[in-house]
Design a protein around this motif. Sequence first.
Motif, PDB file in Angstrom:
ATOM      1  N   ALA A  17      33.701 -11.576  35.553  1.00  0.00           N
ATOM      2  CA  ALA A  17      33.960  -9.993  35.855  1.00  0.00           C
ATOM      3  C   ALA A  17      32.684  -9.444  36.460  1.00  0.00           C
ATOM      4  O   ALA A  17      32.643  -8.503  37.189  1.00  0.00           O
ATOM      5  CB  ALA A  17      34.198  -9.298  34.306  1.00  0.00           C
ATOM      6  N   ARG A  18      31.284  -9.810  35.896  1.00  0.00           N
ATOM      7  CA  ARG A  18      30.159  -9.305  36.436  1.00  0.00           C
ATOM      8  C   ARG A  18      29.859  -9.610  37.956  1.00  0.00           C
ATOM      9  O   ARG A  18      29.217  -8.842  38.744  1.00  0.00           O
ATOM     10  CB  ARG A  18      28.998  -9.940  35.455  1.00  0.00           C
ATOM     11  N   LEU A  19      30.291 -10.870  38.182  1.00  0.00           N
ATOM     12  CA  LEU A  19      29.973 -11.381  39.701  1.00  0.00           C
ATOM     13  C   LEU A  19      30.973 -10.662  40.617  1.00  0.00           C
ATOM     14  O   LEU A  19      30.805 -10.352  41.876  1.00  0.00           O
ATOM     15  CB  LEU A  19      30.420 -12.687  39.610  1.00  0.00           C
ATOM     16  N   THR A  20      32.341 -10.339  40.195  1.00  0.00           N
ATOM     17  CA  THR A  20      33.318  -9.774  40.918  1.00  0.00           C
ATOM     18  C   THR A  20      33.727  -8.381  40.919  1.00  0.00           C
ATOM     19  O   THR A  20      34.211  -7.778  41.691  1.00  0.00           O
ATOM     20  CB  THR A  20      34.946 -10.613  40.838  1.00  0.00           C
ATOM     21  N   LEU A  75      32.145 -11.029  47.248  1.00  0.00           N
ATOM     22  CA  LEU A  75      31.485 -10.570  48.495  1.00  0.00           C
ATOM     23  C   LEU A  75      31.105  -8.993  48.946  1.00  0.00           C
ATOM     24  O   LEU A  75      30.161  -8.580  49.527  1.00  0.00           O
ATOM     25  CB  LEU A  75      31.905 -11.253  49.622  1.00  0.00           C
ATOM     26  N   GLN A  76      32.202  -8.370  48.341  1.00  0.00           N
ATOM     27  CA  GLN A  76      31.986  -6.885  48.275  1.00  0.00           C
ATOM     28  C   GLN A  76      31.237  -6.177  47.187  1.00  0.00           C
ATOM     29  O   GLN A  76      30.648  -5.215  47.439  1.00  0.00           O
ATOM     30  CB  GLN A  76      33.483  -6.255  48.444  1.00  0.00           C
ATOM     31  N   TYR A  77      31.094  -7.006  46.064  1.00  0.00           N
ATOM     32  CA  TYR A  77      30.449  -6.471  45.026  1.00  0.00           C
ATOM     33  C   TYR A  77      28.951  -6.666  44.678  1.00  0.00           C
ATOM     34  O   TYR A  77      28.128  -5.911  44.279  1.00  0.00           O
ATOM     35  CB  TYR A  77      31.257  -6.533  43.669  1.00  0.00           C
ATOM     36  N   PRO A 128      39.433 -10.370  35.123  1.00  0.00           N
ATOM     37  CA  PRO A 128      40.041 -11.530  35.837  1.00  0.00           C
ATOM     38  C   PRO A 128      40.204 -12.787  35.079  1.00  0.00           C
ATOM     39  O   PRO A 128      39.571 -13.122  33.959  1.00  0.00           O
ATOM     40  CB  PRO A 128      38.741 -11.734  36.492  1.00  0.00           C
ATOM     41  N   SER A 129      41.567 -13.118  35.332  1.00  0.00           N
ATOM     42  CA  SER A 129      41.809 -14.373  34.546  1.00  0.00           C
ATOM     43  C   SER A 129      42.281 -15.327  35.811  1.00  0.00           C
ATOM     44  O   SER A 129      43.128 -15.079  36.609  1.00  0.00           O
ATOM     45  CB  SER A 129      43.242 -14.169  33.917  1.00  0.00           C
ATOM     46  N   PRO A 130      41.790 -16.364  35.782  1.00  0.00           N
ATOM     47  CA  PRO A 130      41.968 -17.395  37.027  1.00  0.00           C
ATOM     48  C   PRO A 130      43.341 -17.851  37.007  1.00  0.00           C
ATOM     49  O   PRO A 130      43.767 -18.510  36.031  1.00  0.00           O
ATOM     50  CB  PRO A 130      40.986 -18.710  36.518  1.00  0.00           C
ATOM     51  N   GLN A 131      43.967 -17.745  38.180  1.00  0.00           N
ATOM     52  CA  GLN A 131      45.535 -18.204  38.593  1.00  0.00           C
ATOM     53  C   GLN A 131      45.663 -19.600  38.701  1.00  0.00           C
ATOM     54  O   GLN A 131      46.477 -20.159  38.234  1.00  0.00           O
ATOM     55  CB  GLN A 131      46.019 -17.312  39.550  1.00  0.00           C
ATOM     56  N   HIS A 132      44.757 -20.353  39.432  1.00  0.00           N
ATOM     57  CA  HIS A 132      44.758 -21.719  39.638  1.00  0.00           C
ATOM     58  C   HIS A 132      43.232 -22.337  39.289  1.00  0.00           C
ATOM     59  O   HIS A 132      42.458 -21.766  39.433  1.00  0.00           O
ATOM     60  CB  HIS A 132      45.430 -21.663  41.100  1.00  0.00           C
TER      61      HIS A 132
END
Length: 424
Positions: free
Chosen positions: A207-210, A34-36, A215-219
């Motif tokens: 990574a492109r979206l955020t 939402l920031q990026y 990034p590696s999903p934690q859950h």
Amino acid sequence: MRFRACLSGACLMALAPLAVAEPVSLQQALEAALQYDPALDQASAGMERSEAGLDAARAKTGPTAGLQAQIGALETDFTTDRISQVPRQIGLQAEWPVFTSGANAAAIDAARAQREASAAQLLSAREQTVLNTFEAYARAWLAEQELAVARQQVETFRLRLQQTEAQFDQGIVTRTDIALTQSRLASAEAQQAGYRAALAAAKARLARLTGLDQPSPQHPAALPGETPTDFQQSLAHVLETNPDLAAARAAETSADKRVQEARSRFGPKVSLKARATTGEDIYFFFDDPISDVGAFVSVEVPLYTSGLKSASAREARAGRSVATAGVRIAEVQLKEAVSSLWGDIEARRLALKAATRAERAASLAAEGAYKEYDAGARTLVDALDAENAYRDAQIARLRAGVELQLASARLRALSSDLEPSLMP
């Protein structure tokens, strides 16, 4: 027991390389997106532009004032003489439109409706960003799990190959058994490479979206709350709260007001004007300045506009027709989307139940097949086939769970409920 031990060891080996990446929670990924996301900057700029348009429409109803200056050259030839002059004048002038046949009021209403449309478009853009990020996060997590299962499968086949080679040295099995195990191992390694490529693609999208590096999903991605159980209520809720439909309806209102504005622009207008000037008038031949102060009531009634009035009205009516069609298109598309997603959710819910049962059965079958193979009751091919079936069932259950979550997320996004449910 030996089968369970192999799986536990393989899990630890499979998950170890994944710890290198930076873990990120779903909420952290959503906040970063939402920031990026530049699409939100674009929607915010549209919102600011509509706010400025509303302010401009309101400003047209108020008085305006400005400085007026004039200088020129004038040659006057009359009977007895010829005069060259440089007329100069400076002054202030103000105007206040007190009656515009409703044109200014219609323009304000149109701009206000356009602002509502822009606000709905901004909300829609935020929901789309949240949905895209949720989907990317879920698929990246799924890709990690698929790769982990594939690594488990490869490790299991490697252990089985070692066991088969040892049994061959003891004369228990033949070279055919070794070749079969090697073939299954090679196939599992190729499948693992495919899952590794899929994971790289999924993480690249996340990574492109955020805007995060690795990034590696934690859950696993999970939606809180329950999915609606009544189709008609869900459809009515979507038609009431969908931001794209709200934007289309606001655009239709704005277009209707533009029709009123186009008609009123060519009606009678009444303005109050005032001016104060000082300068050298062209009819005086001395240096003393001439000053005047005045106030006027100005009435304008257009009689002939060379077709501009009718053309403006036709253009505005066409714009209204386009906006009305846009509302109808949005409604039809939403009804289709809700109906499709509703059926998809029901099917995927059943698919998840079936995949869960299949995984349990495949797990028992794989463990039993290896026990029977060790006891000589089954062939190595049977045991390897059972192992493959179990791994495939694992992946199918994971996929079914993720696809159910994604279908539910798409349904929530249609009614602008996704972001509030994920980021309370």
